[in-house]
Scaffold this active site. Sequence first.
Site, PDB file in Angstrom:
ATOM      1  N   TRP A  70      -3.277   5.417  21.883  1.00 43.13           N
ATOM      2  CA  TRP A  70      -3.079   5.797  23.278  1.00 43.13           C
ATOM      3  C   TRP A  70      -3.343   4.558  24.116  1.00 43.13           C
ATOM      4  O   TRP A  70      -3.760   3.534  23.590  1.00 43.13           O
ATOM      5  CB  TRP A  70      -3.990   6.967  23.671  1.00 43.13           C
ATOM      6  CG  TRP A  70      -5.456   6.752  23.451  1.00 43.13           C
ATOM      7  CD1 TRP A  70      -6.115   6.734  22.255  1.00 43.13           C
ATOM      8  CD2 TRP A  70      -6.465   6.516  24.438  1.00 43.13           C
ATOM      9  NE1 TRP A  70      -7.455   6.504  22.431  1.00 43.13           N
ATOM     10  CE2 TRP A  70      -7.706   6.380  23.772  1.00 43.13           C
ATOM     11  CE3 TRP A  70      -6.439   6.424  25.823  1.00 43.13           C
ATOM     12  CZ2 TRP A  70      -8.896   6.152  24.433  1.00 43.13           C
ATOM     13  CZ3 TRP A  70      -7.638   6.202  26.487  1.00 43.13           C
ATOM     14  CH2 TRP A  70      -8.847   6.071  25.794  1.00 43.13           C
ATOM     15  N   HIS A  71      -3.086   4.638  25.391  1.00 46.19           N
ATOM     16  CA  HIS A  71      -3.233   3.496  26.283  1.00 46.19           C
ATOM     17  C   HIS A  71      -4.396   3.728  27.242  1.00 46.19           C
ATOM     18  O   HIS A  71      -4.235   4.382  28.273  1.00 46.19           O
ATOM     19  CB  HIS A  71      -1.942   3.268  27.076  1.00 46.19           C
ATOM     20  CG  HIS A  71      -0.825   2.777  26.249  1.00 46.19           C
ATOM     21  ND1 HIS A  71      -0.598   1.439  26.048  1.00 46.19           N
ATOM     22  CD2 HIS A  71       0.120   3.430  25.540  1.00 46.19           C
ATOM     23  CE1 HIS A  71       0.449   1.288  25.264  1.00 46.19           C
ATOM     24  NE2 HIS A  71       0.897   2.482  24.936  1.00 46.19           N
TER      25      HIS A  71
END
Length: 125
Positions: free
Chosen positions: A51-52
């Site tokens: 994920w970011h």
Amino acid sequence: MGQYGISPERFQENQNLSSFFKVLTTSTDEDNKVYVSTVHSHSYPVTAFQWHPEKNAFEWGLSMIPHSEEAVQVTQHVANFLVSEARKSLNRPPSRRVLDNLIYNYSPTYCGKAGKGYDEVYIFS
């Protein structure tokens, strides 16, 4: 899940993964399938994200990205953790080399109005 993630069950079944990494977080994809989203090595300074963590504070083009105080605090916590891990390294490149490779040597292009989820991009030619 297909090719982009691994379910917690498959992760635990894979002895190579489960003996090396501990699952820290799971997430749900757009098909409502749960996948492993953050892991940390049991014995090494290795953390992996699917994920970011930066998006909560810096990306405003997609409504699915939360911008609550808690979400931004997660971004800040992850950033502080990654910097603290990097500071443990004894590698010290010459300052000129660091300065030559900073992203600030390039100009970002604003594209937030396009609605693709990226407020700024760097275009290298």
